[in-house]
Scaffold this motif. Sequence first.
Motif, PDB file in Angstrom:
ATOM      1  N   ILE A   4      -4.989  -3.802   3.596  1.00  0.00           N
ATOM      2  CA  ILE A   4      -3.870  -3.313   2.764  1.00  0.00           C
ATOM      3  C   ILE A   4      -2.548  -3.877   3.231  1.00  0.00           C
ATOM      4  O   ILE A   4      -1.728  -4.322   2.424  1.00  0.00           O
ATOM      5  CB  ILE A   4      -3.836  -1.758   2.787  1.00  0.00           C
ATOM      6  CG1 ILE A   4      -5.083  -1.203   2.107  1.00  0.00           C
ATOM      7  CG2 ILE A   4      -2.581  -1.250   2.102  1.00  0.00           C
ATOM      8  CD1 ILE A   4      -5.230   0.299   2.183  1.00  0.00           C
ATOM      9  N   ILE A   5      -2.343  -3.888   4.556  1.00  0.00           N
ATOM     10  CA  ILE A   5      -1.029  -4.328   5.053  1.00  0.00           C
ATOM     11  C   ILE A   5      -0.769  -5.798   4.708  1.00  0.00           C
ATOM     12  O   ILE A   5       0.311  -6.146   4.216  1.00  0.00           O
ATOM     13  CB  ILE A   5      -0.935  -4.081   6.567  1.00  0.00           C
ATOM     14  CG1 ILE A   5      -0.872  -2.570   6.840  1.00  0.00           C
ATOM     15  CG2 ILE A   5       0.306  -4.761   7.163  1.00  0.00           C
ATOM     16  CD1 ILE A   5      -0.908  -2.180   8.317  1.00  0.00           C
ATOM     17  N   PRO A   6      -1.733  -6.712   4.932  1.00  0.00           N
ATOM     18  CA  PRO A   6      -1.460  -8.107   4.544  1.00  0.00           C
ATOM     19  C   PRO A   6      -1.183  -8.274   3.048  1.00  0.00           C
ATOM     20  O   PRO A   6      -0.351  -9.088   2.652  1.00  0.00           O
ATOM     21  CB  PRO A   6      -2.740  -8.829   4.967  1.00  0.00           C
ATOM     22  CG  PRO A   6      -3.321  -7.999   6.062  1.00  0.00           C
ATOM     23  CD  PRO A   6      -3.027  -6.589   5.701  1.00  0.00           C
ATOM     24  N   ILE A   7      -1.929  -7.488   2.246  1.00  0.00           N
ATOM     25  CA  ILE A   7      -1.703  -7.596   0.786  1.00  0.00           C
ATOM     26  C   ILE A   7      -0.287  -7.140   0.451  1.00  0.00           C
ATOM     27  O   ILE A   7       0.425  -7.787  -0.327  1.00  0.00           O
ATOM     28  CB  ILE A   7      -2.746  -6.765   0.026  1.00  0.00           C
ATOM     29  CG1 ILE A   7      -4.129  -7.387   0.189  1.00  0.00           C
ATOM     30  CG2 ILE A   7      -2.371  -6.675  -1.454  1.00  0.00           C
ATOM     31  CD1 ILE A   7      -5.258  -6.545  -0.386  1.00  0.00           C
ATOM     32  N   LEU A   8       0.162  -6.010   1.016  1.00  0.00           N
ATOM     33  CA  LEU A   8       1.505  -5.504   0.719  1.00  0.00           C
ATOM     34  C   LEU A   8       2.566  -6.475   1.203  1.00  0.00           C
ATOM     35  O   LEU A   8       3.553  -6.756   0.504  1.00  0.00           O
ATOM     36  CB  LEU A   8       1.700  -4.129   1.371  1.00  0.00           C
ATOM     37  CG  LEU A   8       0.944  -2.956   0.746  1.00  0.00           C
ATOM     38  CD1 LEU A   8       1.142  -1.686   1.575  1.00  0.00           C
ATOM     39  CD2 LEU A   8       1.392  -2.748  -0.688  1.00  0.00           C
ATOM     40  N   VAL A   9       2.358  -6.986   2.424  1.00  0.00           N
ATOM     41  CA  VAL A   9       3.353  -7.930   2.968  1.00  0.00           C
ATOM     42  C   VAL A   9       3.412  -9.174   2.098  1.00  0.00           C
ATOM     43  O   VAL A   9       4.474  -9.686   1.756  1.00  0.00           O
ATOM     44  CB  VAL A   9       3.001  -8.284   4.431  1.00  0.00           C
ATOM     45  CG1 VAL A   9       3.886  -9.424   4.932  1.00  0.00           C
ATOM     46  CG2 VAL A   9       3.155  -7.075   5.319  1.00  0.00           C
ATOM     47  N   GLY A  10       2.212  -9.695   1.721  1.00  0.00           N
ATOM     48  CA  GLY A  10       2.192 -10.907   0.869  1.00  0.00           C
ATOM     49  C   GLY A  10       2.852 -10.653  -0.484  1.00  0.00           C
ATOM     50  O   GLY A  10       3.588 -11.491  -1.020  1.00  0.00           O
ATOM     51  N   ALA A  11       2.577  -9.483  -1.077  1.00  0.00           N
ATOM     52  CA  ALA A  11       3.163  -9.160  -2.390  1.00  0.00           C
ATOM     53  C   ALA A  11       4.677  -9.057  -2.293  1.00  0.00           C
ATOM     54  O   ALA A  11       5.409  -9.547  -3.162  1.00  0.00           O
ATOM     55  CB  ALA A  11       2.562  -7.862  -2.905  1.00  0.00           C
TER      56      ALA A  11
END
Length: 487
Positions: A4-11
């Motif tokens: 979740i954290i990488p997805i949020l950071v990437g978004a």
Amino acid sequence: MRFIIPILVGAIIGYITNWLAIKMLFRPYEEKKILGLHIPFTPGLIPKEKSRIAKSVGDTIGVYLLSPEIVTEAIYSDKINNQLREWVEHNINKFKETNKSIKDFTMNIGNGNYYKSLNIIEEKLANFICSQFKKQKFKDEILNLVEDKVLNSPMDDFYKVIDERLELFIYELSVSEEVKITFKNLIDKKIDELANDERTLNEIIPEDFINILKKHINENREDIINELRGIFEEPSVNMRIKESITEFVSQNVSRAITIFMRPELISDKIFNEIEKYIYNRENDENIILVIMASIDKLLDWKAANIFSDISSKIDDEDMLNISSTLLSPISKKENQAKILDIVERKIKYSEADIKESLLNLISNKIEVISNSEVLYEKTLSIVHDIFQMIINKPVSCIFENVDKSTVTSIANFSKVIFDNFVKSKLPYIVELLNISKVVEDEINKFDVAFAEKIIIEIANKELKAITWLGALLGGIMGMLSPLLQLI
């Protein structure tokens, strides 16, 4: 959490990156520096390339969107032609029903300078007309018109008018009391002059006149003698002659003779002898010689002796009678006809000179008029009156007799003019406008903030979609990182 954290950071990174990229298209509006060093990517792309973008957009619109050929083709279409026809027909029908005048329609034209503009138009037109009057060509045309249509046309009507007017003038002259009095005063004046003239009649009367008189007597001796005999036959004349003879006998014959023969009897005897002498054809030559001798003797008399006696014996009433007697022959139809015939013959004989004199007179008058201030004043007054009559007339009066077929003809004529204009003039006008340059100049005038606002309003949804697309791609990239680590 590992995913979740990488997805949020990437978004978040993708969203912020696209949002920042969009903002950097417009901002900053101006170049930024820190400690004198230029900060990269300032100003924004659009402010930095504004001139190039403006030129590119202008060229694109001018060459591909609004070229002379495209504009002409767009306007020269059946739709536009039908709209033009409908517009013309609608407005003509509207004019037929309105009570407004041309003045009402044009009053507000010219930013409130209606009357000033109208006066300028009237003055210009008056000046133009006057300038044409002053040209030699105009003067020559007027003279040619008068010569061709008036002077070179049959003159019968002209002579008829002259005869009628002159006949009326002669008649009024013969019966006018003013003329009689004037003629009487002239006779009085002349008699007074002659009463103080010590010359003989022979010196006063022209020799040619005396010769003509004697020649006339010789040529008409028979008529003169017959006229003399006719006068002699009048009872009043007989009585006066007899009375004169009786008076002469009584004063000059001895009383002894008158005892045996009364003066009246002697007078009758003498009168009878005179009568026989006059009526004897053999004595015609002698009578003429007596008349000639009497004229010669009369001519030797001094004018003062004759006219002083006349002046003392003739009063104003006698003078008026003489004046009436002298004018009376003029009132006779046969004498008037003779006068008219003489006048007409004289005019016909001098017709060429009269025509030339009339043309010279007209030419001189035109010259005087064309160089006078009165011409401009009168022309301006006429032009003003005509303009006032036209502009104050209801428009419906102009179109009241325009029927449907005429309306159609006007519409067709308007279409032909419009089509010719579109074909021959519109491409030149569009080319003259230089639409590319106009668009370029207008874009360059835009404030960058205003341009930004317009573009964002137009592409708001699309720009938001691009921003969220960056977030989506960033999220996908963030998800790929832990997946790759698992592998």
